[in-house]
Enzyme design. Structure first.
Site, mmCIF file in Angstrom:
data_model
loop_
_atom_site.group_PDB
_atom_site.id
_atom_site.type_symbol
_atom_site.label_atom_id
_atom_site.label_comp_id
_atom_site.label_asym_id
_atom_site.label_seq_id
_atom_site.Cartn_x
_atom_site.Cartn_y
_atom_site.Cartn_z
ATOM 1 N N ARG A 1 -1.107 0.288 -9.849
ATOM 2 C CA ARG A 1 0.032 -0.545 -10.201
ATOM 3 C C ARG A 1 -0.364 -2.017 -10.132
ATOM 4 N NH1 ARG A 1 3.339 2.001 -6.210
ATOM 5 N NH2 ARG A 1 2.466 3.925 -6.972
ATOM 6 N N GLY B 1 2.523 3.642 1.587
ATOM 7 C CA GLY B 1 3.073 3.826 2.923
ATOM 8 C C GLY B 1 3.603 5.221 3.173
ATOM 9 N N ARG B 2 4.001 5.926 2.119
ATOM 10 C CA ARG B 2 4.420 7.330 2.290
ATOM 11 C C ARG B 2 3.931 8.194 1.133
ATOM 12 N NH1 ARG B 2 10.922 7.953 1.210
ATOM 13 N NH2 ARG B 2 11.144 6.494 -0.503
ATOM 14 N N ASP C 1 4.831 -3.941 -7.113
ATOM 15 C CA ASP C 1 4.127 -2.766 -6.589
ATOM 16 C C ASP C 1 4.704 -1.475 -7.147
ATOM 17 O OD1 ASP C 1 6.298 -3.739 -4.791
ATOM 18 O OD2 ASP C 1 5.966 -1.833 -3.782
ATOM 19 N N ASP D 1 7.664 5.501 -9.139
ATOM 20 C CA ASP D 1 8.434 5.257 -7.916
ATOM 21 C C ASP D 1 9.936 5.348 -8.153
ATOM 22 O OD1 ASP D 1 6.087 4.969 -6.549
ATOM 23 O OD2 ASP D 1 6.120 2.789 -6.509
ATOM 24 N N ASP E 1 7.701 5.914 8.906
ATOM 25 C CA ASP E 1 7.099 7.176 9.338
ATOM 26 C C ASP E 1 6.303 7.864 8.239
ATOM 27 O OD1 ASP E 1 9.079 8.203 7.682
ATOM 28 O OD2 ASP E 1 10.374 8.848 9.327
ATOM 29 N N GLY E 2 6.361 7.331 7.018
ATOM 30 C CA GLY E 2 5.604 7.931 5.926
ATOM 31 C C GLY E 2 6.181 9.221 5.393
ATOM 32 N N GLY F 1 0.792 -1.223 0.000
ATOM 33 C CA GLY F 1 0.000 0.000 0.000
ATOM 34 C C GLY F 1 0.822 1.269 0.000
#
Length: 522
Positions: free
Chosen positions: A199, A102-103, A269, A279, A134-135, A100
Site C-alpha cells: 500500500r 498490526g492485525r 495505509d 481493508d 491485540d492483533g 504496519g
C-alpha cells in the site's frame, strides 16, 4: 493440501533482524517475521470454492483438517515463513509514523495458472506493529470483510478477495463505538487474498525516514513483480509507475461511486499500490443518495471520507505517494503533471460513468447539466440510490406523462408523499429533459435497459443485510451468510427468489449500530 509456494517478498526484500514479537520501531526493513497465534477451538464458518480454485485448492482441500489449521493460524505450511509488513501512513490527513500490519499476518505467496497470490490472515494475533492492540479480530468485522470483498469482486470493482472465514473459539474485547463500553465478542479470522497487499504507506515510511536505499529496493521489487511491462527501473520507469498507480486509483474510485460504495477510512495505509479496494473496516453503501454521507463514526464531524469526497481524497493520497517517490525521481514537475491529469480525467470519466447509469452512450452538449440536475433532485428527498437507478432502466421513451414516469421509481423514495409541489415539478422537468435526450440515442428501450442493468446492480451488500448475517451468526446460524454469499455472486441478475433483498433499508436499521453507525473497529 498442496500449494505452489513462490515466495518473493521475504526472499528479495530486507527483513527485520529482530525475531522477537515485541512492539518496536522497525527500521531499514520491509517486514518482520512473525507466526500467527494459535487459537483455542477453530471452526470453519464459510469458504469460497471459487477463490480456492484460483489458488489451486480443491473442494476436498477446503474440508480438510490441514486447511482449517493453516487458515486459522494453528499450523505453518512447510517451507514458509509468515511475516507482517512495515509501513507508515497519513491517517485523517496527519502523518501517523510507523503503522504496519498490526492485525494481519501474511502466510506466504503462491503461483497458480500463471497468477500470483499473497495469502494473509486478518485477526491472527500480535505483531511488532500492533502497538497497544491485540492483533485479533471479531466475528462481526470478519463477516463484513468476507462478504464485502467477494461482493465487490462480482460487482466488477477492483478488490482484494476472501478465501475463508473461521471462528477462533476465543473471546475478544472490543469497544464498538469507542464510547467506553467494551464487551467481549467472538473471535474470528479471515483469510484474504490479493496479488499483493502493498500500500502507499509501504513507500511513505522509507521516504519519511530518508531511507532512500530501502525505498529504491522496495520500488524496484514492485516494478519487477507487478509492473514489469513498464520496463527496467529508471527515472522514466518510476514516472510510468506513478502514472499507472494514479490511473488504477482513479479507476477504482469511479467504480466505488458507480455502485454507491463508501470506504469510510481512506488513509494512505489503506490505499493499495495495485488500485485494489483494501481493508474493509467502517465501509457502507449509500441507502439514500447523499454525497455528504460517511459510515465512519470517527469521521462524523469533519466527514473527510464522505461519499462525494472520495475522488478528492484519492488525489490527496496520491500527492503523498508522489512525495514518497520523489527521492527516486528528483523532479517535481512530471509528478505534478500526472496529478493534474487525475483531476481532468476524473471529471471526464465521472461524467461518462453517470451517463452510462442513465443509459446515455453518445455525447450531447447538455449532458453535464442533465447529470447535475439529476444529482440535485436525488437529494431533494431521501432516495434510494440502488433502487432508483435500477428502476430507471424500465423507462420507455414513449411514456410522456410525468406522473406515470415517477411511478416507475416510486419504490426508491423513502417518503413518497414528499414528491409533490416544487419537488414534483423539478422531477417532472428532469424527466421531460431526460426523455428528450433519450430520443437522440439509437438504442431501443430493451437494448438500453440491458446495458443499464450491467452497470446498475440490483443487489449490493447493504449494511442492514450484513448486520442480519452477523446477528444470526452470533447465535451459530450461518444460513444468512451463505444466502448473501450466493446472492452477491450475481448482483446484476434479477434472481427472483432473492427479491426480498431488493428493498430500501428498513426503518429499524436507520439508527442501529452496524447499520448506520460503524467505527474503525467494525
Amino acid at each position: 493440501m498442496k500449494l505452489n509456494i513462490k515466495e518473493t517478498f521475504t526472499k528479495e526484500l530486507p527483513a527485520d533482524p529482530i525475531l522477537e514479537n515485541t512492539r518496536r520501531q522497525v527500521v531499514e526493513s520491509c517486514f518482520s517475521f512473525v507466526n500467527p497465534k494459535k487459537t483455542a477451538r477453530p471452526k470453519l464458518v464459510h469458504s469460497s470454492f471459487e477463490m480456492a480454485e484460483e489458488i489451486g485448492l480443491s473442494r476436498e482441500d477446503l474440508d480438510s483438517e490441514s486447511f482449517l489449521n493453516v487458515f486459522t493460524g494453528n499450523k505453518v505450511m512447510p517451507d514458509t515463513k509468515p511475516y507482517a509488513m512495515c509501513y507508515g501512513g497519513h491517517q485523517f490527513g496527519n502523518w501517523a509514523g510507523q503503522l504496519g500490519d498490526g492485525r494481519a499476518i501474511n502466510l506466504t505467496e503462491i503461483e497458480h495458472n500463471q497468477k500470483r497470490w499473497a495469502l494473509q490472515l486478518k485477526g491472527a494475533g500480535e505483531t511488532p506493529y500492533s502497538r497497544t492492540a491485540d492483533g485479533l479480530a471479531v466475528l462481526r468485522s470478519s463477516i463484513r470483510e468476507y462478504l464485502c470483498s467477494e461482493a465487490m469482486y462480482h460487482l466488477g470493482v477492483p478488490t482484494t478477495r476472501a478465501l475463508s472465514l473461521a471462528l477462533t473459539g476465543d473471546q475478544v474485547l472490543r469497544d464498538v463505538l469507542y464510547n467506553g463500553n467494551p464487551a467481549y465478542e467472538k473471535g474470528a479470522i479471515v483469510c484474504r487474498v490479493a496479488p499483493s497487499f502493498l500500500r502507499f504507506g509501504n513507500y511513505e515510511i522509507f521516504a519519511a525516514r530518508q531511507d532512500d536505499k530501502t525505498l529504491r529496493i522496495l520500488t524496484d521489487y514492485t516494478l519487477r513483480h507487478f509492473f514489469s511491462h513498464l520496463g527496467k527501473p529508471s527515472k522514466e520507469t518510476y514516472l510510468k509507475f506513478f502514472q499507472e498507480v494514479t490511473d488504477r486509483t482513479l479507476h477504482m474510485i469511479l467504480h466505488w461511486q458507480r455502485v454507491g460504495f463508501v470506504h469510510g477510512v481512506m488513509n494512505t495505509d489503506n490505499m493499495s499500490i495495485l488500485g485494489l479496494t483494501i481493508d474493509y473496516g467502517p465501509y457502507g453503501w449509500l441507502e439514500s443518495y447523499d454525497k455528504g454521507w460517511t459510515p465512519n463514526t470517527t469521521d462524523s464531524q469533519f466527514k473527510r471520507y464522505r461519499y462525494g469526497n472520495q475522488s478528492n481524497i484519492g488525489l490527496w493520497n496520491l500527492y503523498q505517494l508522489a512525495n514518497a517517490l520523489f527521492p527516486l525521481i528528483g523532479e517535481a514537475a512530471p509528478l505534478e503533471a500526472i496529478l493534474e491529469s487525475y483531476k481532468t480525467n476524473y471529471q471526464i470519466e465521472y461524467l461518462e460513468m453517470m451517463k452510462s447509469k442513465i443509459g446515455l452512450f453518445t455525447d450531447d452538449s447538455e449532458d453535464v447539466q442533465l447529470i447535475n440536475s439529476l444529482e440535485e433532485n436525488l437529494e431533494l428527498t431521501e432516495t434510494d440510490m440502488t433502487i432508483f437507478f435500477r428502476k430507471l432502466g424500465n423507462l420507455k421513451k414513449e411514456i410522456n406523462r410525468e406522473n406515470a414516469i415517477l411511478d416507475l421509481v416510486n419504490d426508491a423514495f423513502y417518503a413518497p408523499n414528499e414528491i409533490q409541489g416544487e419537488i414534483c415539478k423539478k422531477w417532472e422537468g428532469w424527466f421531460s429533459a431526460y426523455i428528450k435526450r433519450l430520443n437522440k440515442e439509437k438504442l431501443t428501450d430493451k437494448e438500453r435497459r440491458a446495458r443499464m442493468n450491467t452497470i446498475n446492480p440490483k443487489y449490493v451488500l447493504r449494511n442492514y443485510m450484513a448486520q442480519l448475517a452477523i446477528d444470526a451468526a452470533d447465535k451459530d446460524d450461518y444460513s444468512i451468510i451463505d444466502e448473501l454469499f450466493l446472492l452477491l455472486k450475481n448482483p446484476y441478475d434479477e434472481q427472483v427468489k432473492y427479491e426480498k433483498w431488493f428493498v430500501k433499508r428498513p426503518e429499524w436499521a436507520r439508527h442501529k449500530v452496524g447499520c448506520s453507525m460503524l467505527s474503525c473497529s467494525s
